[in-house]
Design a protein around this motif. Structure first.
Motif, short mmCIF file in Angstrom:
data_model
loop_
_atom_site.label_atom_id
_atom_site.label_comp_id
_atom_site.label_asym_id
_atom_site.label_seq_id
_atom_site.Cartn_x
_atom_site.Cartn_y
_atom_site.Cartn_z
N GLY A 37 -12.61 6.28 -4.95
CA GLY A 37 -12.66 5.04 -4.19
C GLY A 37 -11.49 4.12 -4.51
N ARG A 38 -11.09 4.07 -5.80
CA ARG A 38 -9.95 3.23 -6.19
C ARG A 38 -8.68 3.67 -5.47
NH1 ARG A 38 -9.79 -1.53 -7.80
NH2 ARG A 38 -8.68 -1.53 -5.82
N ILE A 39 -8.44 4.98 -5.44
CA ILE A 39 -7.25 5.51 -4.78
C ILE A 39 -7.29 5.24 -3.28
CG2 ILE A 39 -6.06 7.67 -4.16
CD1 ILE A 39 -6.91 8.70 -6.97
N ILE A 40 -8.44 5.44 -2.68
CA ILE A 40 -8.58 5.25 -1.23
C ILE A 40 -8.44 3.78 -0.87
CG2 ILE A 40 -10.23 5.39 0.68
CD1 ILE A 40 -11.29 7.99 -0.69
N ALA A 41 -9.07 2.89 -1.63
CA ALA A 41 -8.97 1.46 -1.35
C ALA A 41 -7.53 0.98 -1.45
CB ALA A 41 -9.87 0.67 -2.30
N ASP A 42 -6.81 1.44 -2.47
CA ASP A 42 -5.41 1.04 -2.62
C ASP A 42 -4.56 1.58 -1.47
OD1 ASP A 42 -6.12 -0.26 -4.93
OD2 ASP A 42 -5.33 1.28 -6.29
N ALA A 43 -4.80 2.83 -1.09
CA ALA A 43 -4.00 3.45 -0.02
C ALA A 43 -4.25 2.77 1.32
CB ALA A 43 -4.32 4.94 0.08
N LEU A 44 -5.48 2.31 1.55
CA LEU A 44 -5.83 1.71 2.84
C LEU A 44 -5.75 0.19 2.81
CD1 LEU A 44 -8.91 3.91 3.85
CD2 LEU A 44 -6.48 4.26 4.35
N GLU A 45 -5.29 -0.37 1.69
CA GLU A 45 -5.16 -1.82 1.53
C GLU A 45 -6.51 -2.51 1.74
OE1 GLU A 45 -2.14 -2.75 4.37
OE2 GLU A 45 -0.57 -1.72 3.25
N GLY A 46 -7.53 -1.95 1.11
CA GLY A 46 -8.88 -2.48 1.25
C GLY A 46 -9.42 -2.98 -0.07
N GLU A 47 -10.71 -3.28 -0.11
CA GLU A 47 -11.40 -3.74 -1.31
C GLU A 47 -12.29 -2.61 -1.83
OE1 GLU A 47 -12.79 -8.13 -1.54
OE2 GLU A 47 -13.08 -7.52 0.55
#
Length: 206
Positions: A37-47
């Motif tokens: 989730g950390r990687i995905i949130a950072d890649a998608l500019e999300g929380e």
């Protein structure tokens, strides 16, 4: 099929590149879903936050889910749960609820859970065999009126994905093998994720 959870997360993030700019709320299922989730949130500019659900494992085979408990207290049971004694099931549900409360206090002690209402929400897990835990998370979140609800899973069998498709607006899963025994068999490295790492990742450190 994957080197590790990082590999799986990057592949999921690539498949969800269309969400960049939508400021999605990525809700990871602890503990294995949190590094992804950390990687995905950072890649998608999300929380990033966690959605707290606990699997109810079958007696004698705890890896096989016969249900799940959600943070709002709701219980979702599979057909196999009917084979369990009511008193055993009640004790197990109570135990999992206590663990959920303990994890919320540990993981986000200085803030409330991020509200998913009106958000594009991505629920992340490293894998799912029966879909019970992910299904419980999706059902709970649907009641909070997200703008869009997406299930992002590293690996799951086709029948599980079909079931989850009825609960999510979109299901993204790069690997859907028919011969499925356990999530870990599809990762070359599948180390246990510790609570300290979850707290660190939720704090924004990478």
């Amino acid at each position: 099929m994957y080197r590790d959870r990082i590999d799986a997360a990057r592949r999921l993030a690539e498949a969800m590149a269309h969400l960049r700019g939508a400021h999605p709320l990525v809700l990871a299922i602890p503990r294995g879903g949190v590094p992804m989730g950390r990687i995905i949130a950072d890649a998608l500019e999300g929380e990033l936050d966690v959605v707290l659900v606990r699997k109810i494992g079958a007696p004698g085979n705890p890896e096989f889910a016969i249900g799940a408990v959600s943070e709002d207290g709701s219980v979702h049971l599979e057909e196999e749960a009917a084979l369990c004694r009511d008193d055993w099931l009640a004790r197990e549900v109570a135990r999992q609820r206590e663990l959920i409360d303990e994890r919320r206090r540990r993981y986000t002690p200085v803030r409330s859970p991020i509200d998913p209402t009106g958000r594009v929400v991505v629920v992340v897990d490293d894998g799912s065999a029966t879909g019970a835990t992910m299904a419980a998370a999706l059902a709970t979140l649907r009641q909070r009126d997200p703008a869009r609800l997406i299930a992002a899973i590293g690996v799951a069998p086709p029948d599980t994905l079909a079931r989850l498709g009825a609960l999510a607006d979109e299901v993204i899963c790069p690997e859907a093998p028919h011969h499925f025994r356990a999530v870990g068999q599809f990762f070359a490295t599948f180390d246990q994720v510790e609570d300290d790492e979850v707290v660190r990742l939720l704090g924004g450190a990478t």
